[in-house]
Design a protein around this motif. Structure first.
Motif, PDB file in Angstrom:
ATOM      1  N   ARG A 141     -43.709  -8.230 -88.397  1.00 53.22           N
ATOM      2  CA  ARG A 141     -44.013  -7.858 -89.782  1.00 53.22           C
ATOM      3  C   ARG A 141     -42.807  -7.276 -90.506  1.00 53.22           C
ATOM      4  O   ARG A 141     -42.878  -6.993 -91.689  1.00 53.22           O
ATOM      5  N   PHE A 142     -41.717  -7.068 -89.767  1.00 47.76           N
ATOM      6  CA  PHE A 142     -40.536  -6.464 -90.380  1.00 47.76           C
ATOM      7  C   PHE A 142     -39.909  -7.411 -91.388  1.00 47.76           C
ATOM      8  O   PHE A 142     -39.749  -8.595 -91.124  1.00 47.76           O
ATOM      9  N   GLY A 143     -39.536  -6.858 -92.522  1.00 42.78           N
ATOM     10  CA  GLY A 143     -38.730  -7.611 -93.464  1.00 42.78           C
ATOM     11  C   GLY A 143     -37.278  -7.193 -93.294  1.00 42.78           C
ATOM     12  O   GLY A 143     -36.956  -6.394 -92.413  1.00 42.78           O
ATOM     13  N   PRO A 144     -36.399  -7.730 -94.142  1.00 39.66           N
ATOM     14  CA  PRO A 144     -34.981  -7.356 -94.033  1.00 39.66           C
ATOM     15  C   PRO A 144     -34.739  -5.858 -94.182  1.00 39.66           C
ATOM     16  O   PRO A 144     -33.870  -5.300 -93.507  1.00 39.66           O
ATOM     17  N   PHE A 148     -32.812  -3.618 -91.429  1.00 41.02           N
ATOM     18  CA  PHE A 148     -31.596  -2.866 -91.744  1.00 41.02           C
ATOM     19  C   PHE A 148     -31.746  -1.405 -91.306  1.00 41.02           C
ATOM     20  O   PHE A 148     -30.867  -0.848 -90.646  1.00 41.02           O
ATOM     21  N   SER A 149     -32.886  -0.808 -91.652  1.00 32.34           N
ATOM     22  CA  SER A 149     -33.098   0.601 -91.298  1.00 32.34           C
ATOM     23  C   SER A 149     -33.133   0.792 -89.789  1.00 32.34           C
ATOM     24  O   SER A 149     -32.602   1.769 -89.263  1.00 32.34           O
ATOM     25  N   LEU A 150     -33.774  -0.162 -89.108  1.00 32.41           N
ATOM     26  CA  LEU A 150     -33.859  -0.070 -87.648  1.00 32.41           C
ATOM     27  C   LEU A 150     -32.466  -0.140 -87.022  1.00 32.41           C
ATOM     28  O   LEU A 150     -32.121   0.635 -86.123  1.00 32.41           O
ATOM     29  N   MET A 151     -31.648  -1.069 -87.538  1.00 34.26           N
ATOM     30  CA  MET A 151     -30.294  -1.187 -87.000  1.00 34.26           C
ATOM     31  C   MET A 151     -29.498   0.067 -87.290  1.00 34.26           C
ATOM     32  O   MET A 151     -28.746   0.551 -86.440  1.00 34.26           O
ATOM     33  N   LEU A 152     -29.677   0.599 -88.495  1.00 34.00           N
ATOM     34  CA  LEU A 152     -28.972   1.821 -88.852  1.00 34.00           C
ATOM     35  C   LEU A 152     -29.348   2.934 -87.877  1.00 34.00           C
ATOM     36  O   LEU A 152     -28.481   3.643 -87.350  1.00 34.00           O
ATOM     37  N   MET A 153     -30.660   3.026 -87.592  1.00 37.37           N
ATOM     38  CA  MET A 153     -31.110   4.064 -86.678  1.00 37.37           C
ATOM     39  C   MET A 153     -30.483   3.864 -85.299  1.00 37.37           C
ATOM     40  O   MET A 153     -29.952   4.802 -84.701  1.00 37.37           O
ATOM     41  N   GLY A 154     -30.538   2.620 -84.806  1.00 34.47           N
ATOM     42  CA  GLY A 154     -29.983   2.344 -83.486  1.00 34.47           C
ATOM     43  C   GLY A 154     -28.506   2.661 -83.416  1.00 34.47           C
ATOM     44  O   GLY A 154     -28.027   3.283 -82.464  1.00 34.47           O
ATOM     45  N   LEU A 155     -27.770   2.269 -84.440  1.00 31.58           N
ATOM     46  CA  LEU A 155     -26.324   2.466 -84.418  1.00 31.58           C
ATOM     47  C   LEU A 155     -25.958   3.937 -84.543  1.00 31.58           C
ATOM     48  O   LEU A 155     -25.066   4.430 -83.850  1.00 31.58           O
ATOM     49  N   VAL A 156     -26.667   4.651 -85.442  1.00 32.84           N
ATOM     50  CA  VAL A 156     -26.377   6.079 -85.597  1.00 32.84           C
ATOM     51  C   VAL A 156     -26.682   6.802 -84.288  1.00 32.84           C
ATOM     52  O   VAL A 156     -25.883   7.611 -83.804  1.00 32.84           O
ATOM     53  N   TYR A 449     -29.008  -8.649 -93.378  1.00 31.16           N
ATOM     54  CA  TYR A 449     -30.265  -7.981 -93.725  1.00 31.16           C
ATOM     55  C   TYR A 449     -30.098  -7.114 -94.965  1.00 31.16           C
ATOM     56  O   TYR A 449     -30.994  -7.036 -95.804  1.00 31.16           O
ATOM     57  N   LEU A 450     -28.957  -6.454 -95.062  1.00 30.21           N
ATOM     58  CA  LEU A 450     -28.714  -5.612 -96.238  1.00 30.21           C
ATOM     59  C   LEU A 450     -28.727  -6.469 -97.500  1.00 30.21           C
ATOM     60  O   LEU A 450     -29.370  -6.145 -98.493  1.00 30.21           O
ATOM     61  N   ARG A 451     -28.018  -7.593 -97.440  1.00 29.80           N
ATOM     62  CA  ARG A 451     -27.972  -8.479 -98.601  1.00 29.80           C
ATOM     63  C   ARG A 451     -29.352  -8.967 -98.995  1.00 29.80           C
ATOM     64  O   ARG A 451     -29.734  -8.930-100.153  1.00 29.80           O
ATOM     65  N   ARG A 452     -30.097  -9.409 -97.978  1.00 25.88           N
ATOM     66  CA  ARG A 452     -31.418  -9.952 -98.283  1.00 25.88           C
ATOM     67  C   ARG A 452     -32.337  -8.892 -98.850  1.00 25.88           C
ATOM     68  O   ARG A 452     -33.057  -9.127 -99.808  1.00 25.88           O
ATOM     69  N   ALA A 453     -32.307  -7.707 -98.235  1.00 26.37           N
ATOM     70  CA  ALA A 453     -33.181  -6.629 -98.703  1.00 26.37           C
ATOM     71  C   ALA A 453     -32.854  -6.289-100.146  1.00 26.37           C
ATOM     72  O   ALA A 453     -33.755  -6.100-100.977  1.00 26.37           O
ATOM     73  N   SER A 470     -39.791   1.187 -92.852  1.00 25.27           N
ATOM     74  CA  SER A 470     -38.381   1.436 -93.101  1.00 25.27           C
ATOM     75  C   SER A 470     -38.128   2.923 -93.304  1.00 25.27           C
ATOM     76  O   SER A 470     -37.162   3.482 -92.782  1.00 25.27           O
ATOM     77  N   LEU A 471     -39.038   3.571 -94.043  1.00 25.77           N
ATOM     78  CA  LEU A 471     -38.899   5.007 -94.290  1.00 25.77           C
ATOM     79  C   LEU A 471     -38.912   5.775 -92.968  1.00 25.77           C
ATOM     80  O   LEU A 471     -38.102   6.688 -92.764  1.00 25.77           O
TER      81      LEU A 471
END
Lengths: 495, 154
Positions: A141-144, A148-156, A449-453, A470-471
Motif C-alpha cells: 500500500r506504500f506510495g512514493p 521515501f520516508s521509510l528510506m530516510l528512517m532506515g538511512l538515518v 521516490y522523492l521525485r514521484r512523491a 509516512s508521518l
C-alpha cells in the motif's frame, strides 16, 4: 495454512539438486573464507560475489546467503581459536570463547556456537516465513511518499546507530547517496558526475564500491597490524559438549535468539549490537557474573545465537520492504538489483520461488553449517596457520579478477583502487564505511521516490507529513535523531 | 595552540567532506535544477552536496575547537602498494592477458607485506595463477587469454 504451503514451495525449490549444491558450495566457501583471520562476512561476500554473476537469480542468491552464514560462523571459529574476530559481531565471542579454548575446551565452545547458531537459525527462518507475507502486503500500500520516508528512517538510523560518531555516520550516508547518483539519470538521460569518462555514465559499479570499501581497505588495515597471535592448533579432542554444558547454555541460547531476532529487525543495528546486548543480558542474569570473561559457556552460547538470529531477521526488511538495514544486506540487495530484481514487497508475489526458496535454503544452510563444521574443524584449524602474507595476494586476486569480469573493462579495476584508498582514508578518520554502502545502494531509488512523491503532490513537501504511514516513519526518524542529539546537548549544558 | 592538521581526525574528515560536497554542488550547477514539483537532474545532487558541506563545516569547526591529540598512524606504504598492484593488474590484464597480470599484481602486492621473500612470492604467483586458470577460465569460463596473442584456453 498459507505459511506452510509457502514454505513447502520454498523447500521444493531449495531441495532441487542444483540449488542444494549452490547452498552447500556457498556455506563451504563462506566458512573457508570467514575462518581466515581478519576477514568478516562483508569481505567474504564482496570478494566472492562476482563469481555468482553468471548464475540465474535463485541459485545466485541462495549461494550468497550461504556465503553469509558460512562466513559468520567461520568468524566465530576464528574468534574462539585465535582471539581475532573477523568483524564486530564475533568480537563478543572472543571474550569467553577464547578463554574456553585456553582451558582446553575449544571443542565444546565450537560445538555450542554451532548449536546456538542452528537453534537461532530455525527460529529466525520461521519468523521470516510468518512475518514476511503480512509485512509485504502492508508495504504494497506504500506510495512514493511512504517509501521515501521509510528510506530516510532506515538511512538515518543506520548513520546514527553505527559505531562511532553520529555526524560522521550521517555524512557517510549522504556521501553514499551522492556516489549512488553517478551515472545516467533515468528521467532526463543526463550523465551526472561522469567527468567525461565513458564508463562512468553507467555509474560506479556496485562491486567496485563494495569490494573497494571493504576488502581492499581491510587488507591495508590488516597489513598495519601486528600479526602473530597465539593459535590453538593443537588437535581438538572432545568436540561434544557435556550434558551440563548443554543444560547451562540452553536458556542463554533461547534468550540470545530473542534478543537477536529483535535487533535484526531494526535498521542499522544488526548482528553486532545484538551479540553485545545478549552478552550483557546474560552477565546480568547470571548467578555468578564473575565467571564471564573467564570461559563461561553462556558467554559463547548467547551471543552466537543472537548474531545468527539477527542475521536471519535482518532479511525481513530487506526482502519484504526492499530496505536493507545493514551493510551486508545492502550487498545482497545490490546483488538482487544486478540480477534484475527490484527488491520490495512485489518480490514475494512476482518471484515466489525466489523468496521462499531463499528462505528455505537459509534453514538448510544453517543445518549444513553444523553438519559441515563440526567434522571439518580440523581443516579450519590448519587454515589458521596460513600466514597472512600468502593470504592477502589471494584475496586481492579475487577482488581484481572479480571486478574486471563484471564489464571486462580495466576502468572498473582502476576505480577499485581509488575506492580502496578512499575506504582506507575514511577508516583512518573514524568514518564508518557501512552507512556509505547503504546510501549508495538506496541513492537512485530514493531520488526516484522523492521525485514521484513531489510530482504527485504538485510540489507540496507536506505530503510526507500528511499521509499517516509516512508521518509515522518521519516521527520515528525524528525520535532516532533526538535520542542521539539530546544527551549530547545535555552534556554540553552541564559542563 | 598550534593546529595539528595531520592528526586531527575531525578537521581532516570535515575538510574532505567540504571538498567533495563543494565539487558536487559546483558540478551539479550544470544540470537543470527544476522545481520542487518537477525535479531536474540537478536537484537531489545539489541538496546532497549542500548537506555534505554542512556536515563538513560542522566537523571542521569541531576539530579546530577540540583539537584532539589522538595521533593517526598514517601508514601510506601498504595502501599505496595495494592500489598500485590493482592498477597494474588492470593495465597488464587488458594488454597482455590473465597470467602476466596476476604475476605482476602479486609481486607488487607482496611488497606491501611485512616480509618480502622473492622465492616465496614467485611460488605464490605460480600457485595462484594456476588456481585462477582453473577457477576463472576453466570452471567459470571467463573469456580471457592466458597470455594475450599466445595462449588461449579452449
Amino acid at each position: 495454512m498459507d505459511a506452510l504451503s509457502n514454505l513447502g514451495l520454498g523447500f521444493a525449490v531449495a531441495f532441487s539438486l542444483q540449488n542444494l549444491a549452490y547452498c552447500f558450495v556457498g556455506v563451504l566457501l563462506g566458512t573457508l573464507i570467514g575462518v581466515l583471520p581478519g576477514i568478516g562476512p562483508l569481505v567474504a561476500i564482496g570478494m566472492l560475489f562476482p563469481l555468482t554473476f553468471t548464475l540465474p537469480a535463485v541459485p545466485a542468491l541462495i549461494m550468497l546467503a550461504g556465503i553469509y552464514y558460512g562466513a559468520q560462523y567461520g568468524g566465530s571459529t576464528t574468534s574462539i581459536l585465535v582471539n581475532l574476530p573477523g568483524e564486530t559481531a564475533s568480537a563478543v565471542t572472543c571474550l569467553d570463547g577464547y578463554q574456553m579454548a585456553r582451558h582446553g575446551r575449544a571443542g565444546p565452545a565450537l560445538a555450542i556456537a554451532a548449536i546456538g547458531s542452528l537453534v537461532a537459525g530455525c527460529v529466525g527462518t520461521l519468523l521470516i516465513a510468518l512475518a514476511g507475507p503480512p509485512l509485504g502486503e502492508w508495504a504494497l500500500r506504500f506510495g512514493p511518499a511512504e517509501y521515501f520516508s521509510l528510506m530516510l528512517m532506515g538511512l538515518v538510523a543506520a548513520g546514527v546507530l553505527t559505531q562511532g560518531d553520529t555526524v560522521k555516520g550521517l555524512a557517510m550516508v549522504a556521501l553514499g547517496l551522492l556516489l549512488g547518483l553517478v551515472g545516467t539519470d533515468v528521467n532526463s538521460g543526463m550523465a551526472r558526475y561522469s567527468f567525461g569518462v565513458l564508463e562512468l555514465t553507467d555509474g560506479i559499479g556496485f562491486t567496485v564500491i563494495a569490494v573497494g570499501l571493504f576488502a581492499v581497505s581491510e587488507i591495508a588495515a590488516n597489513l598495519e597490524r601486528n600479526e602473530p597471535h597465539e593459535v590453538f592448533t593443537r588437535k581438538i579432542t572432545d568436540l561434544m559438549p557435556t550434558r551440563r554444558d548443554l543444560r547451562d547454555s540452553s536458556w542463554p541460547m533461547l534468550r540470545g535468539t530473542a534478543v537477536g531476532a529483535f535487533f535484526g529487525l531494526l535498521p542499522g543495528t544488526g548482528p553486532a549490537l545484538s551479540s553485545f546486548a545478549s552478552y550483557i543480558l546474560e552477565k546480568k542474569l547470571a548467578r555468578d557474573p564473575s565467571r564471564f570473561g573467564k570461559g563461561a559457556i553462556e558467554g559463547v552460547a548467547a551471543p552466537e545465537a543472537a548474531n545468527n538470529a539477527a542475521a536471519q531477521t535482518s532479511f525481513i526488511p530487506t526482502l519484504t520492504l526492499g530496505i536493507p538495514g545493514t551493510a551486508t544486506m545492502a550487498l545482497l540487495t545490490g546483488a538482487m538489483i544486478m540480477q534484475g530484481i527490484t527488491p520490495g514487497p512485489q518480490v514475494m508475489t512476482a518471484n515466489p520461488e525466489l523468496f521462499w526458496g531463499l528462505i528455505a535454503s537459509m534453514w538448510i544452510g544453517n543445518l549444513l553449517l553444523v553438519v559441515l563444521n563440526l567434522p571439518l574443524v580440523g581443516i579450519w584449524v590448519r587454515l589458521l596457520r596460513v600466514p597472512y602474507r600468502w593470504l592477502f595476494p589471494a584475496i586481492l586476486m579475487f577482488c581484481c579478477v572479480g571486478n574486471y569480469s563484471v564489464n571486462n573493462n580495466p576502468v572498473d579495476v582502476y576505480l577499485l583502487a581509488l575506492v580502496g584508498v578512499l575506504g582506507y582514508v575514511l577508516v583512518k578518520l573514524d568514518c564508518e564505511p557501512a552507512p556509505l554502502l547503504l546510501g549508495y545502494v538506496l541513492g537512485p531509488l530514493m531520488e526516484e521516490y522523492l521525485r514521484r512523491a513531489m510530482l504527485l503532490s504538485r510540489g507540496d513537501a507536506t505530503v510526507f507529513f500528511t499521509r499517516p504511514i509516512s508521518l509515522a516513519f518521519m516521527i520515528a526518524t525524528a525520535l532516532v535523531l533526538a535520542a542521539v542529539i539530546a544527551p549530547a546537548w545535555r552534556k554540553r549544558g552541564s559542563s | 595552540m598550534r593546529l595539528d592538521l595531520r592528526n586531527n581526525k575531525d578537521l581532516l574528515a570535515g575538510l574532505l567532506l567540504l571538498v567533495i560536497g563543494g565539487v558536487a554542488v559546483v558540478v551539479a550547477r550544470e544540470y537543470p535544477f527544476g522545481s520542487a514539483m518537477r525535479m531536474g537532474p540537478g536537484y537531489f545532487p545539489t541538496v546532497l552536496g549542500g548537506l555534505l558541506c554542512l556536515f563538513g563545516a560542522y566537523l571542521s569547526v569541531r576539530g579546530i575547537r577540540a583539537a584532539p591529540k589522538i595521533a593517526i598512524d598514517w601508514n601510506v606504504r601498504p595502501v599505496a602498494l595495494l592500489a598500485a598492484a590493482i592498477v597494474v593488474f588492470g593495465v597488464v590484464m587488458s594488454r597482455l592477458g590473465l597470467v602476466p597480470a596476476l604475476v605482476a599484481m602479486i609481486f607488487v602486492a607482496a611488497l606491501a607485506g611485512r616480509e618480502f621473500r622473492v622465492k616465496e612470492v614467485a611460488l605464490l604467483a605460480v600457485a595462484l595463477s594456476a588456481f585462477a586458470i582453473v577457477i576463472f577460465v576453466y570452471v567459470l569460463k571467463l573469456p580471457y587469454p592466458l597470455i594475450a596473442g599466445l595462449l588461449w584456453m579452449r
